[in-house]
Design a protein around this motif. Structure first.
Motif, mmCIF file in Angstrom:
data_model
loop_
_atom_site.group_PDB
_atom_site.id
_atom_site.type_symbol
_atom_site.label_atom_id
_atom_site.label_comp_id
_atom_site.label_asym_id
_atom_site.label_seq_id
_atom_site.Cartn_x
_atom_site.Cartn_y
_atom_site.Cartn_z
ATOM 1 N N ARG A 1 -2.740 -1.682 -17.476
ATOM 2 C CA ARG A 1 -2.397 -0.598 -16.558
ATOM 3 C C ARG A 1 -0.970 -0.103 -16.821
ATOM 4 O O ARG A 1 -0.725 1.102 -16.857
ATOM 5 C CB ARG A 1 -2.534 -1.100 -15.122
ATOM 6 N N PRO B 1 2.652 -6.343 -9.765
ATOM 7 C CA PRO B 1 1.213 -6.628 -9.836
ATOM 8 C C PRO B 1 0.911 -8.069 -10.248
ATOM 9 O O PRO B 1 0.024 -8.698 -9.677
ATOM 10 C CB PRO B 1 0.705 -5.643 -10.893
ATOM 11 N N LYS C 1 -1.526 3.713 -1.537
ATOM 12 C CA LYS C 1 -2.284 4.790 -0.892
ATOM 13 C C LYS C 1 -1.376 5.947 -0.515
ATOM 14 O O LYS C 1 -1.835 7.060 -0.329
ATOM 15 C CB LYS C 1 -2.969 4.245 0.355
ATOM 16 N N ASN D 1 -1.049 0.617 -7.182
ATOM 17 C CA ASN D 1 -2.149 1.393 -6.623
ATOM 18 C C ASN D 1 -1.944 1.746 -5.164
ATOM 19 O O ASN D 1 -2.809 1.486 -4.332
ATOM 20 C CB ASN D 1 -3.442 0.595 -6.742
ATOM 21 N N MET E 1 -2.801 12.424 -4.224
ATOM 22 C CA MET E 1 -2.020 11.351 -3.615
ATOM 23 C C MET E 1 -1.378 11.835 -2.310
ATOM 24 O O MET E 1 -0.863 12.948 -2.250
ATOM 25 C CB MET E 1 -0.940 10.907 -4.611
ATOM 26 N N GLN F 1 0.816 -1.206 0.000
ATOM 27 C CA GLN F 1 0.000 0.000 0.000
ATOM 28 C C GLN F 1 0.851 1.257 0.000
ATOM 29 O O GLN F 1 0.333 2.356 0.054
ATOM 30 C CB GLN F 1 -0.905 -0.009 1.230
ATOM 31 N N LEU G 1 3.429 3.203 -8.783
ATOM 32 C CA LEU G 1 2.009 3.512 -8.956
ATOM 33 C C LEU G 1 1.216 2.302 -9.428
ATOM 34 O O LEU G 1 0.029 2.190 -9.161
ATOM 35 C CB LEU G 1 1.838 4.637 -9.982
#
Lengths: 264, 290
Positions: free
Chosen positions: B166, B125, B206, B204, B237, B101, B201
């Motif tokens: 992505r 990913p 946080k 994804n 962000m 995260q 990135l």
């Protein structure tokens, strides 16, 4: 005169069979020992790296590895061969060739281990950190990022080790195994030939051929692995692009297939 | 600006020492969602170590780190000069889930040298997606036909497809789509750093942590990297940026921390830190760098 004698070694079926049989023995020992050496070396290298990173339960394996490395690298391989052949494995009916494979495998494992360890340590710590920061585990980072780069670094060293191993196997004649070197000696000491030079040169040619082949193979492998490092020219870049596009199309195709299957 | 979201990362009394060398000496900070925090200070003040402790690349000696209310790391501080007990290692699954995260961008980019640009971005990913899928399948096996949650990823093909789409979209965004099949060693520093940012990135995250993202770059490359970070900031962000670029810190940050001697000496809005500093060491530092 000398050429005639060399030709004689090649053309006399008795001689050439002896040489080829010796050559086969040399190859069997060298190949067996290098496989054993690579496996052992990898295990020892992994244990040493894990111990260095403070892995739990690695203290005793680490000590065993240290003792192994010290003894093997601190004593001559001929002596190790004698100890194995005349003491530890001096069992009636135990094949001498196997003794030789074990001795040289255990011996080269120590050197391979040190090369591998150096290779893994030479990979920038930032590579592992980057992988870990993305949430990948220690093992995944090691397997997919660090080890591929380490292998690239150690190919020359490991290649040299294998070449040295092949040549070192010539001392098995000291325990009575008829390898390439010994077969040349047998031919030379025969009453008909009565010269050592010609059969020795023939044996040398065989060694040279194999070493040269190994060097070529190592160079090819090295080139393959260096791909990510070269300043890639237009043609290679195009090749990379095509390969990537093929992979991407494969991903798309696979996805569409699963979607189609679900709809059915 | 001046967002006041809920508290995302809560750090209390963070200590870190390497042997006898104390680098962090009690750092307290709460980072709210959407905040952009710039950390400034002289070299050796513990800025980078603080950032590395945040995502536990360095295990702190003592302190508490909470992420969205979950306690990630906790070890009480033994006291000045007292013998500190070694904290228990964090279970790796929890640690990895936490790091997923948080995106981290390094000074030296640290792109994977053995992978192409696209593979660099897709690697995490895909690998982690597959891992998660395996875990879910295993769980489902034991719970006997439990309901598959809606929208859940159900196949490796889907994971790869989504990661690929992505990754390509991210590359398109930074204008490096034509470099997808190149290896990192063939790229410029600025390109590498932008790819490193995009790689983070792709998970994804946080929060994004930047560890001196422009320090290793040629001067003419700095602009493109800062522009990308600015763009991210404007999208909301949450980020923590260790930087020596004072102008950038002033422009982007909602809060600036000044660290020295392993502590936060002063913090506040950029206007406050750069305009009316109160701390003597901060004044001294600013007089040297501005």
């Amino acid at each position: 005169m000398l050429f005639q004698q060399i030709w004689e070694v090649f053309s006399t079926s008795e001689y050439i069979t002896l040489v080829l049989e010796g050559f086969r023995t040399t190859l069997i020992i060298a190949v067996g020992a290098s496989l054993l050496g690579l496996v052992l070396g990898t295990i020892v290298a992994v244990v040493k790296i894990a111990a260095q990173k403070g892995g739990r339960g690695m203290i005793i394996p680490n000590i065993i590895c240290d003792v192994y490395l010290t003894i093997i690298r601190g004593t001559p391989v001929a002596l190790q061969l004698f100890i194995m052949a005349f003491a530890i494995l001096a069992i009636r009916g135990f094949p001498l060739e196997l003794t030789a494979i074990l001795t040289f495998g255990i011996n080269s494992g120590a050197y391979v281990a040190e090369s591998l360890r150096g290779g893994i340590q030479s990979v920038d710590a930032g590579q592992t950190e980057a992988a870990r920061s993305l949430g990948l585990g220690e093992g995944q980072a090691m397997l997919h990022i660090v080890i591929p780069q380490a292998i690239k670094n150690v190919i020359p060293a490991i290649g040299n080790e294998l070449i040295a191993l092949l040549k070192e196997t010539s001392i098995v004649s000291m325990v009575g195994i008829i390898d390439l070197t010994f077969s040349a000696r047998i031919i030379g000491s025969g009453s008909e030939m009565a010269t050592y030079l010609a059969p020795m040169i023939v044996a040398a040619l065989f060694y040279l051929a194999v070493v040269y082949l190994l060097v070529l193979i190592i160079r090819i492998i090295e080139k393959k692995f260096k791909q990510s490092e070269q300043h890639i020219d237009e043609k290679k870049m195009e090749k990379c692009r095509l390969r990537m596009e093929k992979r991407l199309r494969a991903i798309d195709a696979r996805y569409e297939k699963t979607v189609a299957r679900k709809e059915v | 600006m001046g967002d006041t979201g809920d508290i995302m990362i809560d750090v209390k009394d963070l200590h870190k020492s390497f042997g006898h060398n104390t680098v962090l000496n009690g750092v307290d900070i709460s980072i709210r969602r959407g905040e952009k925090i710039a950390v400034i200070g002289p070299s050796g003040s513990g800025k980078s170590t603080f950032l590395r402790c945040l995502n536990l690349l360095e295990q702190p000696t003592a302190g508490v780190i909470c992420f969205e209310g979950d306690e990630i790391f906790s070890a009480p501080f033994a006291g000045e000069g007292e013998r500190q007990k070694r904290p228990r290692p964090i279970p790796s699954r929890k640690l990895n889930a936490y790091r997923q995260q948080m995106g981290m961008v390094f000074q030296h980019f640290n792109l994977f040298n053995n992978l192409t640009v696209l593979e660099n971005i897709m690697f995490a990913p895909v690998k982690l997606g597959k891992q998660k899928l395996r875990r879910e399948r295993r769980l489902r096996l034991f719970s006997r036909g439990g309901e598959v949650p809606a929208g859940a990823v159900s196949s490796v093909a889907q994971i790869e497809k989504e990661a690929k789409d992505r990754a390509l979209a991210l590359l398109e965004r930074i204008g490096l789509a034509d470099k997808a099949s190149a290896y990192p060693s063939t790229l410029s520093g600025g390109q590498r750093q932008r790819i490193a940012i995009v790689r983070a990135l792709a998970m994804n995250p946080k929060v994004m942590l930047f560890d001196e993202p422009t320090s290793a770059l040629d001067p003419e490359m700095v602009g493109e990297v800062l522009a990308l970070i600015k763009e991210l900031a404007s999208e909301g962000m949450t980020m923590v940026i260790v930087t020596h670029e004072m102008g950038f810190a002033r422009e982007v940050a909602t809060r600036v921390l000044f660290m020295d001697g392993g502590k936060i000496q002063e913090q506040g809005t950029p206007e406050h830190i750069f305009g009316e500093p109160t701390n003597d060491r901060l004044k001294d530092f600013l007089s040297k760098v501005l």
